[in-house]
Design a protein around this motif. Structure first.
Motif, mmCIF file in Angstrom:
data_model
loop_
_atom_site.group_PDB
_atom_site.id
_atom_site.type_symbol
_atom_site.label_atom_id
_atom_site.label_comp_id
_atom_site.label_asym_id
_atom_site.label_seq_id
_atom_site.Cartn_x
_atom_site.Cartn_y
_atom_site.Cartn_z
ATOM 1 N N HIS A 198 7.820 -4.259 7.948
ATOM 2 C CA HIS A 198 6.542 -3.871 8.579
ATOM 3 C C HIS A 198 6.490 -4.300 10.047
ATOM 4 O O HIS A 198 6.477 -3.446 10.927
ATOM 5 C CB HIS A 198 5.365 -4.439 7.797
ATOM 6 C CG HIS A 198 4.020 -4.040 8.358
ATOM 7 N ND1 HIS A 198 3.710 -2.745 8.686
ATOM 8 C CD2 HIS A 198 2.922 -4.784 8.652
ATOM 9 C CE1 HIS A 198 2.463 -2.699 9.154
ATOM 10 N NE2 HIS A 198 1.975 -3.922 9.149
ATOM 11 N N ASP B 236 1.218 -5.568 2.807
ATOM 12 C CA ASP B 236 1.705 -4.787 3.954
ATOM 13 C C ASP B 236 3.224 -4.796 4.086
ATOM 14 O O ASP B 236 3.759 -4.623 5.180
ATOM 15 C CB ASP B 236 1.082 -5.309 5.262
ATOM 16 C CG ASP B 236 -0.402 -5.027 5.337
ATOM 17 O OD1 ASP B 236 -0.849 -4.064 4.708
ATOM 18 O OD2 ASP B 236 -1.115 -5.772 6.024
ATOM 19 N N TYR C 42 -3.368 -0.848 -0.474
ATOM 20 C CA TYR C 42 -3.702 -0.089 0.734
ATOM 21 C C TYR C 42 -3.090 1.308 0.709
ATOM 22 O O TYR C 42 -3.732 2.291 1.078
ATOM 23 C CB TYR C 42 -3.212 -0.865 1.958
ATOM 24 C CG TYR C 42 -3.610 -0.288 3.284
ATOM 25 C CD1 TYR C 42 -4.892 -0.470 3.791
ATOM 26 C CD2 TYR C 42 -2.709 0.447 4.055
ATOM 27 C CE1 TYR C 42 -5.262 0.060 5.017
ATOM 28 C CE2 TYR C 42 -3.066 0.973 5.271
ATOM 29 C CZ TYR C 42 -4.344 0.774 5.748
ATOM 30 O OH TYR C 42 -4.712 1.303 6.964
ATOM 31 N N GLU D 205 3.151 3.452 10.183
ATOM 32 C CA GLU D 205 2.617 2.119 9.907
ATOM 33 C C GLU D 205 3.675 1.162 9.368
ATOM 34 O O GLU D 205 3.512 -0.060 9.453
ATOM 35 C CB GLU D 205 1.457 2.209 8.921
ATOM 36 C CG GLU D 205 0.235 2.885 9.501
ATOM 37 C CD GLU D 205 -0.910 2.941 8.504
ATOM 38 O OE1 GLU D 205 -2.066 2.923 8.938
ATOM 39 O OE2 GLU D 205 -0.635 2.993 7.294
ATOM 40 N N ARG E 269 4.633 0.738 6.141
ATOM 41 C CA ARG E 269 4.262 0.153 4.851
ATOM 42 C C ARG E 269 4.840 1.001 3.730
ATOM 43 O O ARG E 269 4.993 2.214 3.864
ATOM 44 C CB ARG E 269 2.739 0.088 4.683
ATOM 45 C CG ARG E 269 2.011 -0.843 5.647
ATOM 46 C CD ARG E 269 0.531 -0.866 5.286
ATOM 47 N NE ARG E 269 -0.231 -1.808 6.095
ATOM 48 C CZ ARG E 269 -0.904 -1.493 7.190
ATOM 49 N NH1 ARG E 269 -0.903 -0.233 7.622
ATOM 50 N NH2 ARG E 269 -1.581 -2.404 7.858
#
Length: 776
Positions: free
Chosen positions: A153, A174, A202, A547, A549
């Motif tokens: 990440h 994450d 998430y 991102e 993730r």
């Protein structure tokens, strides 16, 4: 009972708010992450304010605002004073992130939630650890071991493993399983059978395209915009995902030999890249290998230009350009101003690479369909002039006089308290400020106030006959060779070195970025002027997920792999000096063992995503899944009992050990009992009855990729065939069969089948295969 574990979310559950969680292990309170968002709303920190003084240690996972943004405020205003732990990149890049946040807001507002001194003070409390380093806590945390592991990440990103009495609590949010240009992915094998897994939901509902497809779309959009005469704005964070984007653009520009300008614009851009150049050992294998073989540093940028103020961008050559500017939320920073300037041009492109934080301008622009116009506030700091400047200077003089008066009075009170009440009759040079008949030439216009001005801040002791300013004699020690030198006076402490580095902004060369330094050192009186504008959004708005993730499918797969066996009848004991085991039922002559049952706690994610992942885990992974609300404490203490036992000498004398990596393993048959010299339980050899026979146990991991590498090192021609099988030479095939995992967190039996005729190659490969495993 097992180790007591309680989890209390303080922020970031059933929504996309910043992350902050209280994890208590046998009464020792960890604050895991201390995040804030780009709106810097103090209301989000109210749950943290109620427990801040009880925190014993803080663990930081990533160097962005969502994971450590509240740290300076919590330590300066909420009473947080615990030691903090992170990796070196999280420490350095997190510091720069908070510098950039402060400078971006101070330039357009009277931001007073924290200062740069607060940032420095907070980060001085951080102890830096390396990946897989076991750090043993002391004092109240005696017996607790913390260890950071690779999370992907962001650079330095961490999955935390907290161990107490053999039970692991794993905090993994994450994370990213994919290898990227500058980062490795998470290594799920680092977490074997944790007692508690705290993870997020998430991305539970999202599925990502292949990386090559995503990168191709990203670059095509940018090139098409530039060829059409437009500019491209990428709102990014200060020192996080921006690094991956920089490498993508740098590599593509070099391959295509493109002439368009690329700018990386933050208040600390130069310091960020300088630090990143020195963090190669924290990056992916390809970057480290490239540097080792050719001394090529991937962040020795040739196409991307670093800017530290908006004026340099305005003075850049006219023409299409790509600008990566902070902040990603568009709430402040250079990206906000650039968006306002470029939004009305239909040729331009604003390319979002991460989901905007809730309530921010970026989130508003990512709506489907996007708005055609938005209201924004444009602010700038201007110097005071005229009457405003005069009024400001007079106010500063008044405040200065008040501070001097308070300091003098305080010093006088302290002196009186230490020496007793003044006795004017015993000292003719002391003026009695309480005597209303004091001579007018002494009292003057200050008859009702402070009068002993003859001494200008010096207050003599009440017992002095002839008051003098204090003199301290230097009583140095001497020997035959001269004055005795104390070596400690010349030792530069680590804290002093860190403080020096922090106060210069963390730059390797000891210099703060020019724009940041000029802003900090500018003491001219100024004010903030603001006005609201309605911006017509005619430019293109695109979101492409960078991102970093794991997506929903990958999260579910990783959770299934991390999940432990629910029941193991025969447990191999790794013998060092101590042994921990779990008891099922009552303790009798024969013992039953059980490994830890996974307890899963879901945090951080929308309500829909959290509920989806919860139901999936209940159905496919384990029966203990919690998704607590804010300030709801869930007790995830293991139901199993853990006991510490000793291994009797008469038992160990007949045990045959075999080497397995860093350990030695052996099979033992024993009964539990107490010896005369020890109150602790001991494992004793079975004397009365012979031990029951047991099936052979194969110790080792069944990884076909490792077998391929090993056989290749032995000169065997080996390659993967269809279905994951290994074709070894011309006749022999290795195939792994069995179920990898099953409901309840258990795993099925896996075997390697050797197929082929009984020839020389068959027996040679079988021997090689046996050498990689151990039979007990």
């Amino acid at each position: 009972m097992g180790t007591s574990v309680q989890v209390t979310p303080l922020c970031g559950v059933y929504n996309e708010n910043p992350l902050s969680y209280l994890v208590s292990i046998d009464g020792f309170n960890f604050l895991v992450d201390c995040g804030w968002n780009d709106l810097f709303d103090p209301a989000l920190l109210e749950p943290l304010s109620r427990v801040a003084s009880k925190i014993d240690a803080v663990l930081l996972s990533y160097p962005d605002t969502l994971h450590l943004g509240a740290l300076p405020y919590a330590m300066s205003h909420l009473g947080l004073s615990a030691p903090i732990y992170s990796t070196e990149p999280v420490f350095r890049l997190g510091l720069l992130t908070m510098y950039d946040q402060y400078l971006s807001r101070k330039a357009v507002s009277d931001f007073d939630l924290f200062t740069l001194d607060d940032v420095d003070s907070a980060f001085l409390s951080i102890t830096r650890l390396t990946y897989s380093q076991n750090h043993h806590l002391s004092g109240k945390g005696e017996g607790i071991v913390i260890a950071p592991h690779v999370a992907g990440h962001l650079l330095g990103g961490t999955v935390w493993k907290i161990t107490k009495d053999g039970e692991d609590v794993v905090y993994a949010v994450d994370f990213n399983h994919r290898k990227e240009r500058h980062l490795n992915g998470i290594v799920a094998e680092s977490f074997v059978r944790p007692a508690v897994l705290i993870t997020e939901a998430y991305n539970a509902l999202s599925n990502q395209p292949h990386r090559a497809q995503r990168d191709r779309e990203f670059l095509e959009k940018i090139v098409r915009t530039l060829e059409g005469g437009g500019n491209v704005l990428l709102p990014v964070d200060t020192a996080g995902r921006a690094l991956e984007l920089i490498l993508i653009l740098e590599e593509f520009w070099a391959q295509r030999n493109l002439g368009y300008d690329i700018f990386f614009l933050t208040y600390v851009a130069s310091s960020t890249i300088d630090y990143v150049k020195s963090f190669l050992e924290w990056m992916g294998d390809s970057i480290a290998k490239s540097f080792e073989t050719s001394r090529n540093n991937a962040f020795q940028l040739k196409r991307v230009k670093l800017l530290i103020n908006k004026m340099d961008l305005d003075n850049a050559p006219i023409g299409p350009k790509v600008v990566l500017a902070s902040m990603a939320s568009l709430e402040a920073g250079f990206s906000h101003d650039i968006f306002v300037e470029w939004a009305s041009d239909v040729r331009n492109l604003v390319l979002f690479t991460e989901r905007g934080q809730f309530g921010t301008l970026a989130r508003m622009l990512q709506a489907n369909p996007p708005p055609k116009a938005v209201k924004v506030t444009m602010s700038k700091r201007v110097p005071l002039v005229g009457d405003e400047l005069v009024a400001y200077e007079e106010e500063q003089k008044r405040l200065k006089k008040e501070e001097e008066l308070k300091a003098s009075l305080l010093k006088q009170e302290e002196s009186r308290a230490s020496h007793g009440l003044d006795n004017a009759s015993s000292d003719p040079m002391v003026i009695d400020t309480t005597n209303s008949s004091a001579p007018p030439d002494v009292a003057g216009s200050h008859r009702s106030g402070y009068r002993d001005m003859l001494f200008d801040g010096f207050v003599p002791p009440s017992t002095s006959v002839a008051p003098m300013f204090p003199f301290y004699e230097n009583n140095t020690e001497w020997d035959d060779f001269g004055e005795v030198v104390n070596p400690d006076d010349y030792v530069v402490k680590d804290e002093d070195m860190n403080q020096t580095a922090l106060h210069v902004g963390g730059d390797i060369d000891g210099k703060l970025d020019e724009a940041a330094a000029s802003f900090i050192l500018d003491t001219k009186p100024s004010k903030v002027v603001s006005n609201e504008l309605t911006v017509q959004v005619k430019c293109s708005l695109i979101y492409i997920d960078f991102e970093g993730r794991s997506d929903g499918r990958s999260i579910k797969s990783i959770i299934a792999r991390v999940a432990p066996l629910k029941l193991v009848r025969d447990v191999l004991l790794l013998i060092v000096y101590e042994l921990y085991f779990d008891r099922i039922g009552r303790l009798t002559d024969s013992l039953s063992f059980n490994c830890f049952i996974l307890i899963k706690v879901l945090v951080h994610g929308s309500a829909e995503a959290t509920e989806h992942l919860k139901q999936h885990c209940l159905k496919h992974v384990c029966a203990h899944v919690y998704a607590p609300q804010i300030e709801e404490t869930v007790d995830v203490t293991s139901d199993l009992c853990a006991y510490k036992v000793q291994l009797a000498e008469q038992l160990m004398s007949n045990v045959l050990f075999k080497k397995l990596g860093e350990y030695e393993v052996a099979w033992i048959d024993a009964v539990a009992g107490k010896t005369e010299n020890h109150d602790m339980l001991s494992l004793l050899p079975t004397v009365s009855t012979p031990p029951p026979p047991h099936k052979s146990v194969l110790v080792g991991d069944l990884k076909m990729a490792d077998l391929k590498q090993f056989l290749a090192s032995k000169g065997v021609q080996v390659e993967f065939a269809g279905g994951g099988a290994l074709r070894c030479g011309e006749y022999v095939t290795l195939r792994k069969v069995g179920v990898a995992g099953q409901k309840g967190g258990g795993s099925g039996i896996q075997q390697i089948v050797i197929e082929g005729p009984l020839c020389e190659d068959y027996y040679k490969i079988r021997e090689y295969l046996y050498s990689q495993f151990y039979l007990l």
